[in-house]
Design an enzyme around this catalytic site. Structure first.
Site, PDB file in Angstrom:
ATOM      1  N   LYS A  69       1.623  -2.634   7.401  1.00  0.00           N
ATOM      2  CA  LYS A  69       2.470  -2.462   6.058  1.00  0.00           C
ATOM      3  C   LYS A  69       3.966  -1.985   5.992  1.00  0.00           C
ATOM      4  CE  LYS A  69      -0.964  -3.988   3.551  1.00  0.00           C
ATOM      5  NZ  LYS A  69      -0.824  -5.335   3.094  1.00  0.00           N
ATOM      6  N   TYR A  80      -2.368  -0.758  11.347  1.00  0.00           N
ATOM      7  CA  TYR A  80      -2.194  -1.378   9.786  1.00  0.00           C
ATOM      8  C   TYR A  80      -1.036  -0.674   8.977  1.00  0.00           C
ATOM      9  CZ  TYR A  80      -3.280  -1.375   4.815  1.00  0.00           C
ATOM     10  OH  TYR A  80      -3.422  -1.503   3.338  1.00  0.00           O
ATOM     11  N   SER A 113       0.959  -1.134   0.109  1.00  0.00           N
ATOM     12  CA  SER A 113       0.116  -0.133  -0.066  1.00  0.00           C
ATOM     13  C   SER A 113       1.074   1.126  -0.164  1.00  0.00           C
ATOM     14  CB  SER A 113      -0.898  -0.084   1.229  1.00  0.00           C
ATOM     15  OG  SER A 113      -1.542   1.165   1.690  1.00  0.00           O
ATOM     16  N   THR A 157     -13.183  -2.368  -1.950  1.00  0.00           N
ATOM     17  CA  THR A 157     -13.137  -3.779  -1.637  1.00  0.00           C
ATOM     18  C   THR A 157     -14.355  -3.860  -0.246  1.00  0.00           C
ATOM     19  OG1 THR A 157     -11.451  -3.715  -0.218  1.00  0.00           O
ATOM     20  CG2 THR A 157     -10.760  -4.287  -2.276  1.00  0.00           C
TER      21      THR A 157
HETATM   22  N1  NAP Z   1      -8.676  -1.559  -0.491  1.00  0.00           N
HETATM   23  C1  NAP Z   1      -7.735  -0.779  -0.224  1.00  0.00           C
HETATM   24  O1  NAP Z   1      -8.195   0.289  -0.333  1.00  0.00           O
HETATM   25  C2  NAP Z   1      -6.335  -1.054  -0.419  1.00  0.00           C
HETATM   26  C3  NAP Z   1      -5.332  -0.257  -0.541  1.00  0.00           C
HETATM   27  C4  NAP Z   1      -4.114  -0.217  -0.221  1.00  0.00           C
HETATM   28  C5  NAP Z   1      -3.585  -1.465  -0.194  1.00  0.00           C
HETATM   29  N2  NAP Z   1      -4.453  -2.743   0.072  1.00  0.00           N
HETATM   30  C6  NAP Z   1      -4.014  -4.034   0.341  1.00  0.00           C
HETATM   31  O2  NAP Z   1      -4.600  -5.034  -0.507  1.00  0.00           O
HETATM   32  C7  NAP Z   1      -4.972  -6.179   0.369  1.00  0.00           C
HETATM   33  C8  NAP Z   1      -6.217  -6.452   0.253  1.00  0.00           C
HETATM   34  O3  NAP Z   1      -7.067  -5.581   0.580  1.00  0.00           O
HETATM   35  P1  NAP Z   1      -8.770  -5.540   0.493  1.00  0.00           P
HETATM   36  O4  NAP Z   1      -8.944  -4.427   0.567  1.00  0.00           O
HETATM   37  O5  NAP Z   1      -8.946  -6.454  -0.883  1.00  0.00           O
HETATM   38  O6  NAP Z   1      -9.197  -6.416   1.873  1.00  0.00           O
HETATM   39  P2  NAP Z   1     -10.467  -7.002   2.046  1.00  0.00           P
HETATM   40  O7  NAP Z   1     -11.352  -6.918   1.096  1.00  0.00           O
HETATM   41  O8  NAP Z   1     -10.877  -6.868   3.516  1.00  0.00           O
HETATM   42  O9  NAP Z   1      -9.994  -8.693   2.078  1.00  0.00           O
HETATM   43  C9  NAP Z   1      -9.208  -9.236   3.117  1.00  0.00           C
HETATM   44  C10 NAP Z   1      -8.939 -10.676   2.785  1.00  0.00           C
HETATM   45  O10 NAP Z   1      -8.029 -11.475   3.801  1.00  0.00           O
HETATM   46  C11 NAP Z   1      -8.620 -12.438   4.338  1.00  0.00           C
HETATM   47  N3  NAP Z   1      -8.298 -12.441   5.727  1.00  0.00           N
HETATM   48  C12 NAP Z   1      -8.362 -11.664   6.809  1.00  0.00           C
HETATM   49  N4  NAP Z   1      -8.048 -12.096   7.940  1.00  0.00           N
HETATM   50  C13 NAP Z   1      -7.591 -13.188   7.651  1.00  0.00           C
HETATM   51  C14 NAP Z   1      -6.794 -14.221   8.314  1.00  0.00           C
HETATM   52  N5  NAP Z   1      -6.558 -14.035   9.616  1.00  0.00           N
HETATM   53  N6  NAP Z   1      -6.078 -15.302   7.816  1.00  0.00           N
HETATM   54  C15 NAP Z   1      -6.481 -15.630   6.354  1.00  0.00           C
HETATM   55  N7  NAP Z   1      -7.228 -14.554   5.738  1.00  0.00           N
HETATM   56  C16 NAP Z   1      -7.478 -13.513   6.222  1.00  0.00           C
HETATM   57  C17 NAP Z   1     -10.135 -12.016   4.321  1.00  0.00           C
HETATM   58  O11 NAP Z   1     -10.785 -13.497   4.124  1.00  0.00           O
HETATM   59  P3  NAP Z   1     -11.360 -14.136   5.494  1.00  0.00           P
HETATM   60  O12 NAP Z   1     -12.008 -13.031   6.426  1.00  0.00           O
HETATM   61  O13 NAP Z   1     -12.736 -14.824   4.827  1.00  0.00           O
HETATM   62  O14 NAP Z   1     -10.388 -14.830   6.211  1.00  0.00           O
HETATM   63  C18 NAP Z   1      -9.973 -11.515   2.729  1.00  0.00           C
HETATM   64  O15 NAP Z   1     -10.282 -12.681   1.880  1.00  0.00           O
HETATM   65  C19 NAP Z   1      -4.337  -5.922   1.838  1.00  0.00           C
HETATM   66  O16 NAP Z   1      -3.048  -6.324   1.827  1.00  0.00           O
HETATM   67  C20 NAP Z   1      -4.267  -4.116   2.110  1.00  0.00           C
HETATM   68  O17 NAP Z   1      -3.216  -3.913   2.781  1.00  0.00           O
HETATM   69  C21 NAP Z   1      -5.670  -2.666  -0.005  1.00  0.00           C
END
Ligand code: NAP
Length: 352
Positions: A173, A169, A156, A206
């Site tokens: 990161k 968070y 990120s 997301t």
């Molecule tokens: N969305 C944004 O704005 C954004 C921005 C910058 C970076 N990112 C990065 O992108 C990545 C994904 O973000 P996202 O927004 O797509 O997240 P999300 O929609 O919250 O999805 C998170 C995923 O992680 C899984 N998860 C959570 N806790 C877990 C655990 N203890 N063990 C195994 N799986 C687990 C969740 O599934 P379960 O709950 O079913 O386990 C889900 O599949 C992250 O690394 C985040 O730092 C996102």
């Protein structure tokens, strides 16, 4: 953008497609991980999906199969190192030697630092930092002896720049960025053909904003501009195919944030202090019944599938011109060498 329609009665086979890439995606039940798993499925890959929630995992597996890939869904909590390693064994036994491991799984707490309990801070760190560490260990234990494979860390802009209301968070990161940099040096030192690269993401639409534990008075939101998860997935697939580059920045907002942080971090502190509380919340009150995925998956009791997209489809874009520029920096560099100084300057800023 619509979610992929899944044909009914998909066969639940996991026979690997011979010769196809074996790709592991953690956090594959929702968001960026789910869109990434689908993207690899569309390339006919053998895709292993890791997360905890079985509703999301099953739906994600069906989407991978509908897209043309093979899916093996394994419910695992990535903060459990032994379970992650056992999952890696199961993956290799079932669909073959792992070529690519993509770390996406994370959780967070949206709250001022002073309102986060020690156990919650530790849990975010265990999932969002140590989950990447344990997963990378499982991947390298299998890739290094073969001298083949790629690990992609989904990061990120907040891997470099802390923002208010996301202290746990941001810490995780930053930690991933640091450990990955050290690992990269070690792999270079031993002249390994195993690669690791990191993709720094912008704000993405997301489910996280609906299921991360929040103590904010209003509904959490990604700070605009907001990209669709398919943009992030394209960036991850490209990074997996081109892992020699140490890092990718996705979105002009990521470029702007990281450049401003390098040049005027103190000014950015003040800007974020003034704007960062409002910009991370909509004007709506946070729903009282909102689930939290910190300790267990949110898709549990009612079997709700959250999907890849969050609730901001109306504000999110599926296009990203900067991504093209980042992926074609060689072309832009050549243009600069030919005398296009402006294009050269952009390349230097956009690509590392
Ligand atoms: N969305 C944004 O704005 C954004 C921005 C910058 C970076 N990112 C990065 O992108 C990545 C994904 O973000 P996202 O927004 O797509 O997240 P999300 O929609 O919250 O999805 C998170 C995923 O992680 C899984 N998860 C959570 N806790 C877990 C655990 N203890 N063990 C195994 N799986 C687990 C969740 O599934 P379960 O709950 O079913 O386990 C889900 O599949 C992250 O690394 C985040 O730092 C996102």
């Amino acid at each position: 953008m619509k979610e992929i329609a899944v044909p009914a009665n998909q066969p639940d086979h996991t026979s690997p497609i011979p010769g196809a890439q074996v790709v592991v995606v953690t956090g594959a039940s929702g968001g960026i991980g789910r869109a990434t798993a689908r993207a690899f499925g569309a390339r006919g890959a053998n895709v292993a999906l890791i997360a905890r929630g079985t509703t999301g995992l099953d739906a994600a597996g069906a989407e991978v199969r509908a897209a043309g890939g093979v899916a093996l869904a394994i419910p695992v909590d990535v903060s459990d190192a032994e379970a992650v390693d056992a999952a890696a064994d199961q993956i290799e036994e079932t669909i073959g030697p792992i070529d690519v491991w993509i770390n996406v799984a994370f959780t967070s707490v949206f709250a001022p630092f002073t309102e986060i309990k020690p156990a919650e801070f530790a849990r975010v760190t265990e999932v969002s930092y140590l989950g990447y560490v344990y997963s990378t260990m499982a991947a390298l234990a299998r890739m290094r002896p073969r001298d083949h494979g790629t690990v992609v860390q989904v990061g990120s802009a907040l891997a470099y720049r802390g923002i208010p209301l996301q202290s746990a968070y941001c810490g995780a990161k930053h930690a991933v960025q640091g450990f990955n940099e050290a690992l990269r040096c070690e792999l270079l030192h031993e002249r390994s053909a195993v690669r690791t690269t990191m993709v720094q993401m912008p704000a993405v639409n997301t489910p996280q904003f609906s299921w991360v534990l929040s103590r904010l008075p209003r509904q959490a939101q990604p700070v605009p501009p907001i990209y669709q998860p398919e943009v992030a997935a394209r960036a991850v697939v490209y990074a997996a195919d081109h892992p020699r580059r140490r890092e990718y920045w996705v979105g002009a907002s990521t470029v702007g944030t990281l450049a401003a942080n390098a040049l005027v971090p103190g000014l950015l502190d003040r800007y974020l202090a003034a704007t960062g509380f409002d910009s991370q919340q909509t004007s709506d009150t946070r729903p009282a019944d909102q689930r939290a995925n910190l300790w267990e998956p949110a898709d549990g009791p009612d079997g709700r599938d959250y999907g890849a997209h969050g609730i901001f489809d109306g504000q999110a874009t599926a296009r990203c011109g900067q991504l093209w520029a980042s992926h074609h920096h060689g072309l832009l560099g050549a243009a600069a060498a030919a005398g296009l100084a402006g294009a050269g300057a952009l390349t230097a800023t956009w690509c590392r």
